[in-house]
Write a protein that holds these residues in place. Structure first.
Motif, PDB file in Angstrom:
ATOM      1  N   THR A 579       0.853  -1.195   0.000  1.00 50.06           N
ATOM      2  CA  THR A 579       0.000   0.000   0.000  1.00 50.06           C
ATOM      3  C   THR A 579       0.887   1.243   0.000  1.00 50.06           C
ATOM      4  OG1 THR A 579      -1.629  -1.272   1.212  1.00 50.06           O
ATOM      5  CG2 THR A 579      -1.925   1.119   1.205  1.00 50.06           C
ATOM      6  N   ALA A 580       1.936   1.212   0.831  1.00 53.70           N
ATOM      7  CA  ALA A 580       2.876   2.336   0.859  1.00 53.70           C
ATOM      8  C   ALA A 580       3.634   2.430  -0.461  1.00 53.70           C
ATOM      9  CB  ALA A 580       3.851   2.167   2.019  1.00 53.70           C
ATOM     10  N   GLU A 581       3.972   1.279  -1.025  1.00 53.22           N
ATOM     11  CA  GLU A 581       4.744   1.255  -2.271  1.00 53.22           C
ATOM     12  C   GLU A 581       3.942   1.879  -3.419  1.00 53.22           C
ATOM     13  OE1 GLU A 581       7.820   0.412  -2.288  1.00 53.22           O
ATOM     14  OE2 GLU A 581       8.332   0.090  -4.396  1.00 53.22           O
ATOM     15  N   VAL A 582       2.670   1.515  -3.477  1.00 55.74           N
ATOM     16  CA  VAL A 582       1.810   2.036  -4.537  1.00 55.74           C
ATOM     17  C   VAL A 582       1.707   3.558  -4.444  1.00 55.74           C
ATOM     18  CG1 VAL A 582      -0.648   2.194  -5.117  1.00 55.74           C
ATOM     19  CG2 VAL A 582       0.486  -0.031  -5.084  1.00 55.74           C
ATOM     20  N   ILE A 585       4.914   4.907  -5.748  1.00 59.93           N
ATOM     21  CA  ILE A 585       4.965   4.784  -7.217  1.00 59.93           C
ATOM     22  C   ILE A 585       4.101   5.874  -7.853  1.00 59.93           C
ATOM     23  CG2 ILE A 585       4.283   3.338  -9.183  1.00 59.93           C
ATOM     24  CD1 ILE A 585       5.079   0.880  -7.490  1.00 59.93           C
ATOM     25  N   GLN A 586       2.935   6.132  -7.227  1.00 64.32           N
ATOM     26  CA  GLN A 586       2.050   7.184  -7.756  1.00 64.32           C
ATOM     27  C   GLN A 586       2.775   8.535  -7.760  1.00 64.32           C
ATOM     28  OE1 GLN A 586      -1.451   6.866  -8.918  1.00 64.32           O
ATOM     29  NE2 GLN A 586      -0.486   8.684  -9.809  1.00 64.32           N
ATOM     30  N   GLU A 587       3.481   8.820  -6.651  1.00 57.03           N
ATOM     31  CA  GLU A 587       4.229  10.089  -6.571  1.00 57.03           C
ATOM     32  C   GLU A 587       5.322  10.149  -7.640  1.00 57.03           C
ATOM     33  OE1 GLU A 587       5.578  10.325  -2.503  1.00 57.03           O
ATOM     34  OE2 GLU A 587       3.495  10.310  -1.791  1.00 57.03           O
ATOM     35  N   TRP A 588       5.949   9.026  -7.875  1.00 57.03           N
ATOM     36  CA  TRP A 588       6.994   8.932  -8.910  1.00 57.03           C
ATOM     37  C   TRP A 588       6.393   9.198 -10.280  1.00 57.03           C
ATOM     38  CZ3 TRP A 588      11.577   9.147 -10.866  1.00 57.03           C
ATOM     39  CH2 TRP A 588      12.005   8.310 -11.910  1.00 57.03           C
ATOM     40  N   PHE A 589       5.265   8.537 -10.565  1.00 57.61           N
ATOM     41  CA  PHE A 589       4.621   8.708 -11.870  1.00 57.61           C
ATOM     42  C   PHE A 589       4.155  10.145 -12.076  1.00 57.61           C
ATOM     43  CE2 PHE A 589       3.318   4.069 -13.087  1.00 57.61           C
ATOM     44  CZ  PHE A 589       4.661   3.778 -13.283  1.00 57.61           C
ATOM     45  N   SER A 599       0.144   3.072 -21.352  1.00 56.27           N
ATOM     46  CA  SER A 599       0.201   1.632 -21.101  1.00 56.27           C
ATOM     47  C   SER A 599       0.944   1.340 -19.796  1.00 56.27           C
ATOM     48  CB  SER A 599       0.889   0.916 -22.265  1.00 56.27           C
ATOM     49  OG  SER A 599       2.225   1.343 -22.383  1.00 56.27           O
ATOM     50  N   ILE A 600       1.733   2.281 -19.326  1.00 59.51           N
ATOM     51  CA  ILE A 600       2.436   2.063 -18.055  1.00 59.51           C
ATOM     52  C   ILE A 600       1.630   2.596 -16.878  1.00 59.51           C
ATOM     53  CG2 ILE A 600       4.549   2.595 -16.767  1.00 59.51           C
ATOM     54  CD1 ILE A 600       6.073   2.302 -19.321  1.00 59.51           C
ATOM     55  N   SER A 601       1.010   3.774 -17.068  1.00 56.78           N
ATOM     56  CA  SER A 601       0.176   4.262 -15.952  1.00 56.78           C
ATOM     57  C   SER A 601      -1.001   3.317 -15.712  1.00 56.78           C
ATOM     58  CB  SER A 601      -0.294   5.697 -16.178  1.00 56.78           C
ATOM     59  OG  SER A 601      -0.809   5.864 -17.462  1.00 56.78           O
ATOM     60  N   SER A 602      -1.498   2.684 -16.771  1.00 50.98           N
ATOM     61  CA  SER A 602      -2.619   1.762 -16.561  1.00 50.98           C
ATOM     62  C   SER A 602      -2.173   0.511 -15.792  1.00 50.98           C
ATOM     63  CB  SER A 602      -3.276   1.385 -17.889  1.00 50.98           C
ATOM     64  OG  SER A 602      -2.358   0.666 -18.676  1.00 50.98           O
ATOM     65  N   GLN A 603      -0.893   0.180 -15.861  1.00 59.10           N
ATOM     66  CA  GLN A 603      -0.389  -0.942 -15.065  1.00 59.10           C
ATOM     67  C   GLN A 603      -0.536  -0.655 -13.569  1.00 59.10           C
ATOM     68  OE1 GLN A 603       0.777  -3.971 -15.986  1.00 59.10           O
ATOM     69  NE2 GLN A 603       0.274  -3.449 -18.101  1.00 59.10           N
TER      70      GLN A 603
END
Ligand code: GTP
Ligand code: SPV
Ligand code: MN
Length: 614
Positions: A579-582, A585-589, A599-603
């Motif tokens: 949950t923390a990782e996601v 990752i969202q902040e990174w994206f 195609s990567i954001s949808s992953q």
């Protein structure tokens, strides 16, 4: 008064040059006029030349000759204490448009940067010899050989480049014959000498510039003599400039090792692995498998060029000719193949410690710690000393063909078929020992979100988690979102069923007591065995929200002690951690803005749903 009719140095250099290649001569002349060296040497790459330069470096105090019976034809060098690693904050991608450098790179307007660099390089080689090094990254006989010429005022760079790349007279000849494009790579330590001024053992400049002009495909490096800052064929060319060439030409230039693995049934597989700096590429590339019946051979430890072959497959080639490997942690128990290659000699060690009998030592080389050493700074050292004897980013520079387990395919000019890709980082938590991606897009997502704790390979804080896409964060020569798009697109160059399978690995996860959950090193062969058995459709796995993770029984643990709790800690997919990782990752994206491919954001959306669903 100088005779105004006497030829200038630039004119003499051109007249005496071992080539008539006009494009090269023009550039050399220009550089001589700009940097004003005392003399110019055209590097032929011969052993005699290497020995002569090494002798001069000993005389200058840069090299210490090591004891011949233990370290034949080998030298130790000690850098300025302020010049010990890549300088990412001084590294620039000067594309015409800022957006083409993207958010992961420093950028400056190319004209503005050229003006700064011209000022810095003006007279920067005064009192020094300028060396012209023709080189090729990859094979001279490759379908499309990638040439470069490094001009440097450092003999240390010349000797190191001779180990790391194919250089010299035959390269120059082919470049001239084919009128080949070459990357002009200009390097100066930025320490001109006044007449009569005494030189120092490691000249460098407080101000450093590591600059790439991607459109013009040129490199200017100023002020540092160390590693990736100065050996310009390596990170500057074979990754930053090559990644731009690769984008334009439809291939990939990656920070990867290449390993050939043969099963007890005699089937061979080629696996490449992208791990950030100082995260285990050299160690995995030179693995001594502990698992019964499996054989490993190496093809490369740091850089991989991936191109589509004629049969709808990806092929990989190592563009380098040597190792510039992290010394600490490389030892007879952890990496005997590296130690055997080093023991054959012909190596340059930088910032390691000296033993009293004229050899070198670093932390982890032997189980027994010497009673007395001279540390990398030249100070007395004993086991009671509070600082390490070798700098954490000290390196061995050794020819790859001294490796006993070198795969014969290393000499294939156009490489070998790629079967699997590993993405790995140094993470204390969250990332399991190994996870198989659901498919190619999920694999790219795993690469795009790769993260690792920072190491001593670059200047800056150590141990901070940062995202490092495909282990290329400091090496992508253009916009990071475009780079990910290129990964998505390049898959179209090969047959879908021949796409390599992608795995995420982590040798560095901690157990509940804070120790390593997995023994690592040679035992990583057990993970490789599982990977190959997955390719063959033989190994079991549990499907988790993040991909396929081994069942505890599917890993071959015969002959190794791994407690049940360690195995559980190594393999677990923890919901809270993810949950923390996601979130992270969202902040990174978010930092990519519009440039992130859909195609990567949808992953990420898919991952969130899978994590929420169970
Ligand atoms: P660069 O040359 O900087 O790109 O680094 P690299 O990725 O080749 O790293 P390398 O293999 O030199 O490993 C760096 C450090 O990681 C060394 O200190 C190793 O001892 C340590 N290391 C490598 N593999 C393992 C492993 O499986 N487990 C553990 N715990 N440490 C490892
Ligand atoms: C790295 O930092 O990833 C290296 C060492 O391989 S250097 O050549 O200095 O870049
Ligand atoms: Mn590297």
């Amino acid at each position: 008064m100088a005779d105004s009719t006497a030829p200038t140095l630039a004119e003499r250099v051109v007249a005496d040059a071992p080539t008539s290649y006009a494009k090269l001569l023009d550039w050399v002349k220009e550089v001589v006029e700009l940097t004003e060296p005392d003399s110019v040497v055209w590097v032929d790459g011969s052993q005699e030349e290497y020995d002569r330069l090494a002798g001069e470096l000993v005389e200058a105090g840069t090299f210490t000759k090591l004891v011949e019976d233990k370290f034949p034809n080998s030298y130790a060098a000690f850098s300025d204490p302020a010049d010990v690693a890549r300088v990412e904050d001084r590294t620039f991608i000067c594309s015409e448009k800022e957006e083409d450098a993207g958010f992961t790179n420093n950028w400056m307007d190319p004209a503005e940067m050229k003006s700064i660099l011209n000022d810095a390089f003006r007279g920067s080689m005064r009192g020094r010899t300028m060396y012209v090094i023709p080189f090729v990254m990859g094979h001279l006989d490759a379908d499309d050989p990638k040439f470069g010429v490094e001009i440097t005022d450092s003999a240390y760079v010349v000797t190191s480049m001779r180990i790391m790349a194919r250089i010299g007279a035959d390269v120059l000849k082919k470049m001239e014959e084919t009128e080949a494009f070459f990357v002009p790579a200009l390097h100066s330590v930025g320490a001109p000498l006044e007449p009569g001024q005494q030189d120092v053992a490691w000249p460098c400049n407080e101000t450093k510039w590591i600059v790439h002009f991607p459109e013009e495909r040129s490199i200017w490096s100023y002020g540092s003599g160390y590693g990736g800052n100065a050996l310009l064929g390596k990170k500057c060319y074979a990754l930053r400039i090559a990644s731009v060439m690769a984008r334009d030409e439809g291939w990939l230039a990656e920070h990867m090792l290449i390993l050939k693995l043969t099963s007890p049934e005699g089937k061979s597989y080629t696996i490449s692995g992208a791990f950030p700096s100082a995260c285990g590429k050299t160690n995995l590339a030179l693995i001594d498998p502990t698992v019964e019946g499996w054989k490993a051979e190496t093809l490369g430890d740091d850089i991989t060029w991936i191109r589509a072959g004629k049969d709808g497959e990806f092929r990989v080639v190592n563009p380098e000719a040597g190792y510039f490997g992290v010394a600490p942690g490389t030892g007879w128990s952890t990496n005997p193949n590296a130690m055997r290659a080093i023991a054959k000699g012909n190596s340059i060690f930088t910032n390691v410690a000296l033993t009293d009998d004229g050899g070198v030592w670093w932390e982890g080389m032997t189980d027994e710690v010497p009673e007395h050493l001279t540390d990398w700074r030249g100070n007395e050292w004993t086991p009671e000393s509070e600082t390490p004897a070798a700098h954490p980013n000290s390196r061995f520079c050794t020819p790859i063909d001294q490796t006993d387990m070198l795969a014969p395919e290393y000499s294939e000019p156009n490489g070998v078929k790629l079967d699997a890709i590993l993405f790995g980082g140094r993470r204390k938590t969250t990332i399991p020992l190994v996870t198989e991606s659901f498919d190619w897009e999920d694999g790219i997502f795993k690469g795009a979100t790769l993260s690792s704790e920072t190491t001593a390979a670059a200047v800056g804080a150590v141990g901070v988690v940062r995202r490092d896409p495909m282990a290329m964060l400091p090496f992508i020569g253009y916009d990071a979102g475009d780079y990910l798009k290129h990964w998505v697109n390049v898959s179209g160059k090969v047959d879908a069923e021949k796409l390599p399978r992608i795995y995420l690995v982590n040798w560095f996860r901690r157990n509940r007591d804070g120790g390593f959950a997995w023994p690592g090193f040679g035992e990583n062969s057990r993970v490789l065995k599982w990977v190959v058995e997955r390719l063959e459709g033989r190994a079991d796995a549990q499907e988790t929200p993040i991909g396929f993770v081994p069942t505890p029984e599917s890993l071959d643990l015969n002959g190794v002690e791994v407690s049940d709790s360690d195995l559980e800690d190594a393999l677990k997919v923890d919901r809270e951690e993810w949950t923390a990782e996601v979130q992270s990752i969202q902040e990174w994206f978010d930092r990519f803005g519009d440039s992130l491919p859909d195609s990567i954001s949808s992953q990420l959306e898919g991952l969130k749903q899978r994590l929420g669903a169970t």
